[in-house]
Design an enzyme around this catalytic site. Structure first.
Site, short mmCIF file in Angstrom:
data_model
loop_
_atom_site.label_atom_id
_atom_site.label_comp_id
_atom_site.label_asym_id
_atom_site.label_seq_id
_atom_site.Cartn_x
_atom_site.Cartn_y
_atom_site.Cartn_z
CG HIS A 23 -0.80 -0.37 2.45
ND1 HIS A 23 0.18 0.24 3.18
CD2 HIS A 23 -1.38 -1.27 3.27
CE1 HIS A 23 0.20 -0.28 4.37
NE2 HIS A 23 -0.73 -1.20 4.47
CG HIS A 77 -5.33 -6.71 10.98
ND1 HIS A 77 -6.21 -5.66 10.92
CD2 HIS A 77 -4.23 -6.30 10.28
CE1 HIS A 77 -5.67 -4.68 10.23
NE2 HIS A 77 -4.48 -5.04 9.82
CD GLU A 79 -4.07 -3.56 5.97
OE1 GLU A 79 -3.62 -3.50 7.13
OE2 GLU A 79 -3.63 -2.86 5.03
CG ASP A 81 -2.11 -7.58 5.05
OD1 ASP A 81 -3.20 -7.14 5.46
OD2 ASP A 81 -1.04 -7.32 5.62
CG HIS A 143 -2.29 -0.89 11.21
ND1 HIS A 143 -2.30 -0.38 9.93
CD2 HIS A 143 -2.44 -2.22 11.07
CE1 HIS A 143 -2.42 -1.37 9.05
NE2 HIS A 143 -2.51 -2.49 9.72
CG ASP A 162 -0.54 -5.84 10.48
OD1 ASP A 162 0.04 -6.75 9.89
OD2 ASP A 162 -1.56 -5.28 10.05
CE1 TYR A 189 4.84 -4.74 8.97
CE2 TYR A 189 4.62 -3.81 11.16
CZ TYR A 189 4.13 -4.59 10.15
OH TYR A 189 2.92 -5.22 10.29
CG HIS A 222 3.28 -8.62 7.71
ND1 HIS A 222 2.80 -9.08 6.51
CD2 HIS A 222 2.32 -7.80 8.20
CE1 HIS A 222 1.61 -8.54 6.28
NE2 HIS A 222 1.29 -7.77 7.30
FE LIG Z 1 -2.65 -4.37 8.73
FE LIG Z 2 -0.56 -6.87 7.73
#
Ligand SMILES: [Fe+2]
Ligand SMILES: [Fe+2]
Ligand SMILES: Cc1cc2nc3c(=O)[nH]c(=O)nc-3n(C[C@H](O)[C@H](O)[C@H](O)COP(=O)(O)O)c2cc1C
Length: 391
Positions: A23, A77, A79, A81, A143, A162, A189, A222
């Protein structure tokens, strides 16, 4: 293929070797999407992977258990990904229930027209898998609003979503197996994803103690897994307090070379005073690289020529990005070349000031081309910034 994190807890994620942009943020080393399978009398999977990587995850899960036997899919989460393979996963995990935070449930309704059985958990809620107990910790706005963490209590493994991650694609799964110190990647990150939430991170670090979470392993969503949690917890604390070193980041754009000469002369002044200088030609560097370097710098000098009464768009883009990251505890100064009425340096100074940087005013501008006096002034500006840094 089998990566045991600890005692029946497995990494079953996917490696994205080719990712170079996440992103809008530059990821030269790729990344991983980490999912964790927890095997006990009941079986839980924490998170899925990005769409397109489901087969890799399923292959890893199948190497450990029959996928139909998964009882719970925990969504830490939303999101994409991490949640991107929910639909595929729930087709295979025929009897599974989803576990998420209240906000996660709302998101699942909005995003996936949630048609699955769901159990909503809060901070402190527990789920017994047999011998293992999972405890949940909501971490709203770390986040995203829906974020939570999952803690395997007996094994002391904190699956942290994350937070504490890094964008690194690697064959290794553990941080201490890497051939170099990955905290630099973790800081990049952090700077690009978590910096705006620094005050919340400081609160979280306290809260973790309150709810009796004392991880021996931190397993992020990650990159690599931390076997020495104190390494990354200590770093997150420092970064969230905006601790900075005697370092200045100088970034500039230029049309005809005056602003870049100014940048180099400011650097000479600062180096003479013993301050570390990092220099970026904005058009040759990714903004995410520049803000990462800025994360632990005490000062920021930003240069732009005046173009049609204002600053360059590249400089404006960097400022827009930086504003969202809410930097704190920094000195800021603008500089640049101009021809007649100027405007860029004033705009930069105002922007830095509105973000809360401690600005050196009015900055410095040079008409068309450098003269001898301008050179001296630039070097002197570098020295002055350095002295402020060392105060
Ligand atoms: Fe995220
Ligand atoms: Fe992520
Ligand atoms: C397309 C263009 C637009 C410009 N607009 C302005 C302006 O509005 N106000 C001003 O003071 N100078 C303006 N200038 C002059 C430049 O700001 C000046 O040449 C400056 O020294 C360039 O710095 P640089 O060498 O770092 O590119 C303009 C120059 C160009 C080429």
């Amino acid at each position: 293929m089998n990566h045991e994190v600890k005692n029946g807890i497995y990494w079953v994620g996917a490696i994205d070797w080719d990712l170079r942009d996440f992103h809008g943020y530059s990821t030269p080393k790729g990344t991983t999407y980490n999912a964790y399978l927890i095997v006990d009398e009941k079986i839980a999977l924490v998170d899925t992977v990005r769409q397109g990587f489901f087969d890799e995850m399923l292959m890893r899960v199948s190497g450990i258990v029959e996928p139909e036997k998964v009882d719970y899919l925990i969504i830490d989460h939303l999101e994409k990904d991490h949640s991107g393979s929910i639909e595929d996963a729930m087709k295979v995990f025929k009897n599974a229930k989803i576990i998420s935070s209240e906000r996660g449930k709302k998101g699942l309704d909005e995003w996936y027209d949630n048609k699955w059985p769901i159990i909503v958990v809060k901070t402190g809620s527990t789920l017994s898998l047999g011998k293992k107990t999972l405890k949940f910790l909501e971490t709203p706005m770390l986040h995203w609003p829906d974020n939570m963490m999952t803690y395997a209590e007996e094994d002391r493994v904190l699956i942290s979503s994350d937070a504490f991650g890094q964008h690194i694609a690697s064959s290794q799964r553990f941080e201490n197996d890497m051939h170099y110190d990955i905290r630099e990647d973790a800081r990049t990150y952090y700077a690009n994803i978590l910096m705006p939430f620094a005050p919340l991170i400081l609160k979280l670090l306290d809260k973790v103690k309150d709810v009796n979470i004392q991880p021996e392993i931190i397993a992020p969503a990650h990159g690599l897994i931390w076997r020495s949690p104190e390494k990354i917890l200590e770093a997150y604390k420092r970064w969230s307090m905006f601790e900075s070193g005697p370092k200045i980041v100088i970034a500039y754009d230029t049309m005809w070379g005056t602003s870049s000469r100014m940048a180099r002369l400011i650097a000479i002044g600062a180096i003479d005073e013993g301050v570390e200088v990092r220099m970026y030609d904005i058009r040759k560097s990714h903004i995410s690289e520049i803000v990462s370097d800025l994360q632990d710098a005490r000062a920021f000098a930003l240069g732009s020529p005046t173009l049609n009464n204002g600053m360059f768009t590249s400089v404006g883009a960097l400022l827009t990005y930086l504003k969202g990251l809410k930097p704190k505890n920094k000195i800021g100064v603008g500089f640049g070349g101009y021809g007649w009425a100027g405007g860029a340096v004033k705009e930069i100074t105002e922007a830095l000031k509105s973000m809360g940087l401690d600005t050196i005013e009015p900055g410095f501008q040079v008409k068309y081309v450098m003269k001898k006096d301008d050179e001296k002034e630039c070097i002197d500006l570098g020295r002055r910034i350095a002295k402020r840094i060392k105060e």
